[in-house]
Design a protein around this motif. Structure first.
Motif, PDB file in Angstrom:
ATOM      1  N   LEU A   4      15.040  11.711  -4.984  1.00 42.85           N
ATOM      2  CA  LEU A   4      14.266  12.951  -5.036  1.00 42.85           C
ATOM      3  C   LEU A   4      13.876  13.295  -6.474  1.00 42.85           C
ATOM      4  O   LEU A   4      12.739  13.692  -6.738  1.00 42.85           O
ATOM      5  N   ALA A   5      14.815  13.120  -7.403  1.00 42.90           N
ATOM      6  CA  ALA A   5      14.532  13.426  -8.804  1.00 42.90           C
ATOM      7  C   ALA A   5      13.469  12.487  -9.368  1.00 42.90           C
ATOM      8  O   ALA A   5      12.567  12.930 -10.087  1.00 42.90           O
ATOM      9  N   CYS A   6      13.549  11.207  -9.040  1.00 42.52           N
ATOM     10  CA  CYS A   6      12.541  10.247  -9.518  1.00 42.52           C
ATOM     11  C   CYS A   6      11.166  10.578  -8.948  1.00 42.52           C
ATOM     12  O   CYS A   6      10.166  10.515  -9.667  1.00 42.52           O
ATOM     13  N   ILE A   7      11.129  10.929  -7.695  1.00 43.00           N
ATOM     14  CA  ILE A   7       9.857  11.278  -7.059  1.00 43.00           C
ATOM     15  C   ILE A   7       9.303  12.557  -7.683  1.00 43.00           C
ATOM     16  O   ILE A   7       8.113  12.650  -7.983  1.00 43.00           O
ATOM     17  N   LYS A  41       4.783   5.951  -8.997  1.00 48.11           N
ATOM     18  CA  LYS A  41       3.663   6.229  -8.095  1.00 48.11           C
ATOM     19  C   LYS A  41       3.705   5.470  -6.769  1.00 48.11           C
ATOM     20  O   LYS A  41       2.919   5.763  -5.889  1.00 48.11           O
ATOM     21  N   SER A  42       4.605   4.494  -6.622  1.00 47.01           N
ATOM     22  CA  SER A  42       4.613   3.708  -5.394  1.00 47.01           C
ATOM     23  C   SER A  42       6.032   3.238  -5.089  1.00 47.01           C
ATOM     24  O   SER A  42       6.921   3.303  -5.950  1.00 47.01           O
ATOM     25  N   ILE A  43       6.226   2.749  -3.882  1.00 51.27           N
ATOM     26  CA  ILE A  43       7.527   2.218  -3.482  1.00 51.27           C
ATOM     27  C   ILE A  43       7.899   1.035  -4.374  1.00 51.27           C
ATOM     28  O   ILE A  43       9.035   0.930  -4.844  1.00 51.27           O
ATOM     29  N   THR A  50      -1.644  10.429   1.999  1.00 51.78           N
ATOM     30  CA  THR A  50      -2.671   9.712   2.758  1.00 51.78           C
ATOM     31  C   THR A  50      -3.861   9.380   1.874  1.00 51.78           C
ATOM     32  O   THR A  50      -4.696   8.577   2.240  1.00 51.78           O
ATOM     33  N   GLU A  51      -3.921   9.995   0.701  1.00 53.78           N
ATOM     34  CA  GLU A  51      -5.005   9.732  -0.249  1.00 53.78           C
ATOM     35  C   GLU A  51      -4.565   8.619  -1.182  1.00 53.78           C
ATOM     36  O   GLU A  51      -4.145   8.851  -2.296  1.00 53.78           O
ATOM     37  N   SER A  52      -4.647   7.411  -0.705  1.00 55.50           N
ATOM     38  CA  SER A  52      -4.172   6.274  -1.473  1.00 55.50           C
ATOM     39  C   SER A  52      -5.316   5.361  -1.864  1.00 55.50           C
ATOM     40  O   SER A  52      -6.146   5.009  -1.042  1.00 55.50           O
ATOM     41  N   SER A  53      -5.345   5.000  -3.122  1.00 58.30           N
ATOM     42  CA  SER A  53      -6.320   4.007  -3.558  1.00 58.30           C
ATOM     43  C   SER A  53      -5.610   2.663  -3.605  1.00 58.30           C
ATOM     44  O   SER A  53      -4.605   2.506  -4.275  1.00 58.30           O
ATOM     45  N   GLY A  54      -6.090   1.717  -2.857  1.00 61.17           N
ATOM     46  CA  GLY A  54      -5.423   0.427  -2.782  1.00 61.17           C
ATOM     47  C   GLY A  54      -4.245   0.482  -1.831  1.00 61.17           C
ATOM     48  O   GLY A  54      -4.183   1.305  -0.944  1.00 61.17           O
ATOM     49  N   ARG A  55      -3.265  -0.402  -2.040  1.00 66.09           N
ATOM     50  CA  ARG A  55      -2.121  -0.498  -1.139  1.00 66.09           C
ATOM     51  C   ARG A  55      -1.022   0.503  -1.437  1.00 66.09           C
ATOM     52  O   ARG A  55      -0.284   0.887  -0.560  1.00 66.09           O
ATOM     53  N   ALA A  56      -0.866   0.881  -2.699  1.00 67.94           N
ATOM     54  CA  ALA A  56       0.239   1.756  -3.071  1.00 67.94           C
ATOM     55  C   ALA A  56       0.025   3.162  -2.514  1.00 67.94           C
ATOM     56  O   ALA A  56      -1.015   3.758  -2.706  1.00 67.94           O
TER      57      ALA A  56
END
Length: 143
Positions: free
Chosen positions: A45-48, A54-56, A87-93
């Protein structure tokens, strides 16, 4: 056999690091238990919330965990309503976002986390605290 196996238990870096990690994890988990939160979830949670990851895949790299393990942990946070995937993702991430519920939980958990941090630092002493943190960082980078 060229090594006395007793030396493995006394000197194995993996064993020492895992023992320390489990012991420290138990201290944080016990403190966070009233919030039904584990230290692994808190740090996610803190990292997010920090918005640096920005991605998994980026989060997995940062935390040095397998992506599949991270995905399972994130799914639990999502199921409990603490995070969501944009849901607003550019590319795969797909960016990971804290929900209001996640932000509220994090704000309740931070003082508890700070208390454990302070207690551990007090027990170690300031110089040793910084030495341990530095040594762990060096160990992580050197492997």
């Amino acid at each position: 056999m060229t090594i006395d196996t007793r030396q493995i238990g006394l000197n194995c870096m993996a064993l020492k690091a895992r023992m320390a990690a489990r012991t420290v994890t138990r201290a944080y988990d016990a403190a966070l238990k009233p919030l039904n939160l584990r230290i692994t979830q808190f740090t996610l949670l803190a990292c997010i919330a920090s918005d640096n990851v920005k991605s998994i895949s980026a989060l997995a790299d940062y935390l040095a965990v397998e992506r599949t393990t991270l995905t399972r942990n994130l799914q639990l946070l999502e199921k409990n309503g603490f995070i969501e995937f944009s849901t607003e993702s550019s590319g795969r991430a797909k960016p990971i976002l804290l929900t209001q519920k996640g932000e509220e939980l994090l704000q309740k958990a931070i003082p508890i986390w700070e208390g454990v941090q302070d207690t551990l630092q007090e027990k170690l002493g300031n110089n040793e605290w910084h030495m341990v943190a530095s040594s762990l960082g060096l160990l992580t980078k050197s492997v």
